[in-house]
Design an enzyme around this catalytic site. Structure first.
Site, PDB file in Angstrom:
ATOM      1  N   ASP A 110       5.120   0.732  11.912  1.00 11.84           N
ATOM      2  CA  ASP A 110       3.910   0.072  11.406  1.00 11.84           C
ATOM      3  C   ASP A 110       3.815  -1.402  11.812  1.00 11.84           C
ATOM      4  OD1 ASP A 110       3.066   2.386  10.287  1.00 11.84           O
ATOM      5  OD2 ASP A 110       3.475   1.835   8.212  1.00 11.84           O
TER       6      ASP A 110
ATOM      7  N   ARG B  73       0.893  14.614  13.660  1.00 12.58           N
ATOM      8  CA  ARG B  73       1.254  14.476  12.243  1.00 12.58           C
ATOM      9  C   ARG B  73       1.155  15.791  11.454  1.00 12.58           C
ATOM     10  NH1 ARG B  73      -0.832   8.730   9.986  1.00 12.58           N
ATOM     11  NH2 ARG B  73       1.209   8.653   9.083  1.00 12.58           N
TER      12      ARG B  73
ATOM     13  N   ARG C 256      -8.451  -0.707   4.909  1.00 17.48           N
ATOM     14  CA  ARG C 256      -7.591   0.320   4.311  1.00 17.48           C
ATOM     15  C   ARG C 256      -6.253  -0.276   3.882  1.00 17.48           C
ATOM     16  NH1 ARG C 256      -6.010   4.477   8.110  1.00 17.48           N
ATOM     17  NH2 ARG C 256      -4.739   4.916   6.313  1.00 17.48           N
TER      18      ARG C 256
ATOM     19  N   CYS D 136      -5.041   8.709  10.048  1.00 19.88           N
ATOM     20  CA  CYS D 136      -5.073   7.920  11.291  1.00 19.88           C
ATOM     21  C   CYS D 136      -4.909   8.822  12.515  1.00 19.88           C
ATOM     22  CB  CYS D 136      -3.904   6.930  11.301  1.00 19.88           C
ATOM     23  SG  CYS D 136      -4.257   5.347  10.553  1.00 19.88           S
TER      24      CYS D 136
ATOM     25  N   LYS E  25       0.841  -1.209   0.000  1.00 24.17           N
ATOM     26  CA  LYS E  25       0.000   0.000   0.000  1.00 24.17           C
ATOM     27  C   LYS E  25       0.873   1.256   0.000  1.00 24.17           C
ATOM     28  CE  LYS E  25      -1.769   1.716   4.004  1.00 24.17           C
ATOM     29  NZ  LYS E  25      -1.489   3.151   4.141  1.00 24.17           N
ATOM     30  N   ASN E  26       1.880   1.266   0.887  1.00 27.60           N
ATOM     31  CA  ASN E  26       2.661   2.493   1.039  1.00 27.60           C
ATOM     32  C   ASN E  26       3.597   2.773  -0.132  1.00 27.60           C
ATOM     33  OD1 ASN E  26       1.377   2.957   3.411  1.00 27.60           O
ATOM     34  ND2 ASN E  26       3.153   2.602   4.742  1.00 27.60           N
TER      35      ASN E  26
HETATM   36  C1  UD1 Z   1       4.559   6.956   6.295  1.00 26.61           C
HETATM   37  C2  UD1 Z   1       3.696   5.728   6.148  1.00 26.61           C
HETATM   38  C3  UD1 Z   1       3.214   5.258   7.512  1.00 26.61           C
HETATM   39  C4  UD1 Z   1       4.397   5.055   8.456  1.00 26.61           C
HETATM   40  C5  UD1 Z   1       5.287   6.300   8.498  1.00 26.61           C
HETATM   41  C6  UD1 Z   1       6.558   6.094   9.290  1.00 26.61           C
HETATM   42  C7  UD1 Z   1       2.636   5.931   3.982  1.00 26.61           C
HETATM   43  C8  UD1 Z   1       1.381   6.131   3.204  1.00 26.61           C
HETATM   44  N1  UD1 Z   1       2.558   6.044   5.317  1.00 26.61           N
HETATM   45  O1  UD1 Z   1       3.744   7.961   6.859  1.00 26.61           O
HETATM   46  O2  UD1 Z   1       2.497   4.034   7.345  1.00 26.61           O
HETATM   47  O3  UD1 Z   1       3.924   4.808   9.774  1.00 26.61           O
HETATM   48  O4  UD1 Z   1       5.661   6.671   7.161  1.00 26.61           O
HETATM   49  O5  UD1 Z   1       7.282   5.033   8.779  1.00 26.61           O
HETATM   50  O6  UD1 Z   1       3.674   5.647   3.423  1.00 26.61           O
HETATM   51  N2  UD1 Z   1       6.389  14.755  10.697  1.00 26.61           N
HETATM   52  C9  UD1 Z   1       6.510  16.071  11.042  1.00 26.61           C
HETATM   53  N3  UD1 Z   1       6.268  17.021  10.103  1.00 26.61           N
HETATM   54  C10 UD1 Z   1       5.926  16.696   8.829  1.00 26.61           C
HETATM   55  C11 UD1 Z   1       5.817  15.341   8.462  1.00 26.61           C
HETATM   56  C12 UD1 Z   1       6.065  14.380   9.423  1.00 26.61           C
HETATM   57  O7  UD1 Z   1       6.823  16.394  12.198  1.00 26.61           O
HETATM   58  O8  UD1 Z   1       5.733  17.613   8.019  1.00 26.61           O
HETATM   59  C13 UD1 Z   1       6.659  13.728  11.713  1.00 26.61           C
HETATM   60  C14 UD1 Z   1       5.494  12.797  11.967  1.00 26.61           C
HETATM   61  O9  UD1 Z   1       4.560  13.351  12.866  1.00 26.61           O
HETATM   62  C15 UD1 Z   1       6.193  11.579  12.525  1.00 26.61           C
HETATM   63  C16 UD1 Z   1       7.517  11.572  11.751  1.00 26.61           C
HETATM   64  O10 UD1 Z   1       7.674  12.882  11.217  1.00 26.61           O
HETATM   65  O11 UD1 Z   1       6.476  11.787  13.889  1.00 26.61           O
HETATM   66  C17 UD1 Z   1       7.600  10.570  10.633  1.00 26.61           C
HETATM   67  O12 UD1 Z   1       6.465  10.699   9.807  1.00 26.61           O
HETATM   68  P1  UD1 Z   1       6.508  10.392   8.252  1.00 26.61           P
HETATM   69  O13 UD1 Z   1       7.698   9.567   7.943  1.00 26.61           O
HETATM   70  O14 UD1 Z   1       6.332  11.676   7.516  1.00 26.61           O
HETATM   71  O15 UD1 Z   1       5.201   9.511   8.080  1.00 26.61           O
HETATM   72  P2  UD1 Z   1       4.229   9.481   6.830  1.00 26.61           P
HETATM   73  O16 UD1 Z   1       4.984   9.740   5.588  1.00 26.61           O
HETATM   74  O17 UD1 Z   1       3.011  10.285   7.120  1.00 26.61           O
END
Ligand code: UD1
Length: 430
Positions: free
Chosen positions: A317, A131, A409, A126, A22-23
């Site tokens: 995850d 986030r 999902r 979620c 999915k990711n």
């Molecule tokens: C992706 C995955 C999710 C997984 C996560 C971490 C997909 C669709 N989702 O989510 O399943 O759990 O990676 O491996 O691929 N953060 C900030 N500011 C930002 C963006 C992120 O502070 O602008 C923080 C987040 O709150 C979190 C950390 O960075 O604490 C990592 O998040 P991130 O790697 O961005 O997760 P996703 O890409 O949303």
């Protein structure tokens, strides 16, 4: 609302086909916005999140068609889908759509790079912590985008029609921000160097896709990615990698119930740290031509401490599922979550099955019990809900998991895959 009913206690034996990730599928689908040609993606899983993204992309003007014999493919586990963004008809991603799935915010990168503008609602997704999107905004600003936040929307524009390459150091590793910056920089003028980039296999899969489309990218899979921007990208045909989270989930299910299962099509290199940990718990893990074989019989489950961290370390995850496994370990384990705050909502539900878990800040201390007992439980998010399923498979008696739309999902044909290996599991509609 559908529920899943499980009667626990059976060992798992047989084979489980692993679906496309999915990711990985989501960012590859979003990359179709970068070109007016057709992007063909193979091995796209049939999941609620994929269907939702098809709707979101459709709103921007992306047409899609499922390749080959439609009915046959729909019966199967994964599909080949063509995406064509010949005409982008709308550069706005509205709240009603983006709020249903956080990853849809990522359209901001390709829309801005190709069209010079994008208006994208701040995301939902979620309920696992705050986030935010600051890492995306800082990164796009480094490429010379002009940004405003207005009425819950990020309004982004290029200064003179095009983004500009730059060196950018991410203050924190983010999968999503790395995807978005890599897509945006592919069409920017000049060279972009991304430092402290995410190294997840899904980043590598997106880079392979962009390169097949004509992008010039080096270093994906390492912390430094270099992108030389090009004027335009073309179509391509790319395969979605197997889902490492699904692989790890079923591997943990077998480690918990005992048995012998081949995870067909799984790639050990995508989750080595996880396989090492599962082996430490006492299961036997072997790479085979077909995929990964997981076996456990006789001896109990050994407790192992884990801490989640960006790839190649143990993924957040799989934290909930591993906690499920540890609830029946012979002793105490400590599970520390460093990626998301508030990602312990499964603790209370596992406790309903008889697990002994105490929380201390971002660490859960799990005191293994000899047996769990089935109970009604509530799915709270995607990965948490599947931890309840695997715990239910090992528990004595009947477990019902409510709110299974979370599972839909991200897990393709979960009941079918598990019942094919001897689990007593069924979906109850309504
Ligand atoms: C992706 C995955 C999710 C997984 C996560 C971490 C997909 C669709 N989702 O989510 O399943 O759990 O990676 O491996 O691929 N953060 C900030 N500011 C930002 C963006 C992120 O502070 O602008 C923080 C987040 O709150 C979190 C950390 O960075 O604490 C990592 O998040 P991130 O790697 O961005 O997760 P996703 O890409 O949303």
């Amino acid at each position: 609302m559908d529920r899943i009913r499980i009667v626990g206690g059976n060992e798992l034996a047989g084979s489980i086909p692993i679906s496309g990730a999915k990711n990985a599928a989501l960012p590859l689908m979003i990359a179709s916005l970068l070109t007016d040609d057709t992007l063909t993606l193979e091995n796209v899983p049939h999941l609620a999140d994929v269907e939702q993204l098809i709707r979101i992309l459709g709103n921007h003007g992306v047409d899609y068609s499922v390749n080959g014999r439609r009915e046959k493919q729909q019966e199967g586990y994964s599909r080949t889908i063509n995406f064509s963004a010949r005409n982008i008809v709308d550069t706005t991603a509205p709240y009603e759509l983006v709020s249903k799935m956080r990853a849809s915010f990522w359209v901001i990168g390709p829309l801005l790079a190709r069209m010079g503008e994008a208006k994208v609602s701040l995301p939902g997704g979620c309920a696992i912590g705050t986030r935010p999107v600051d890492l995306f905004l800082e990164g796009l600003q480094a490429l010379d985008a002009e940004l405003d936040v207005d009425n819950g929307y990020v309004v982004a524009k290029t200064k003179n029609g095009r983004l500009h390459g730059n060196r950018h150091v991410f203050p924190k590793v983010s999968v999503g921000a790395t995807h978005v910056l890599m897509m945006a920089a592919s069409l920017a003028k000049g060279e972009t160097v991304l430092e402290n980039a995410a190294r997840e296999p899904e980043i590598v899969n997106l880079a392979e896709c962009l390169i097949a489309m004509g992008a010039k990218i080096h270093g994906a899979g390492t912390a430094t990615i270099t992108i030389e921007g090009v004027e335009a990208l073309s179509g391509a045909r790319v395969r979605v990698i197997p889902d490492r989270i699904e692989t790890g989930t079923y591997a943990m299910a077998v480690a918990m119930t005992g048995g012998d299962v081949v995870l067909e099509g799984a790639r050990p290199d995508l989750l080595q740290s996880v396989l090492d940990v599962i082996a430490e718990t006492g299961a036997e893990i072997t790479a085979t031509n077909a995929g990964i074989r997981v076996k456990r019989n006789g001896s109990g489950i050994a407790p192992v401490d884990v801490t989640t961290a960006p790839f190649p370390a143990f993924p957040t995850d799989l934290q909930a599922q591993f906690m499920g496994l540890m609830t029946m370990a012979k002793g105490k384990s400590r599970i520390t979550e460093t990626i998301f705050e508030n990602r312990f909502m499964h603790v209370q539900e596992l406790a309903r099955l008889g697990a002994h878990i105490t929380l201390s800040g971002q660490t859960a201390i799990v005191d293994g019990v000899a047996k769990l007992k089935g109970a009604p439980v509530m799915a709270t998010d995607l990965r948490a809900s599947v931890s309840l399923v695997i715990a239910g498979l090992a528990a004595e008696g009947e477990t019902t998991v409510n709110r299974v739309y979370h599972l839909d999902r991200g897990f393709e044909r979960l009941e079918e895959k598990l019942s094919g290996c001897g689990a007593v599991i069924e979906r109850i509609s309504g």
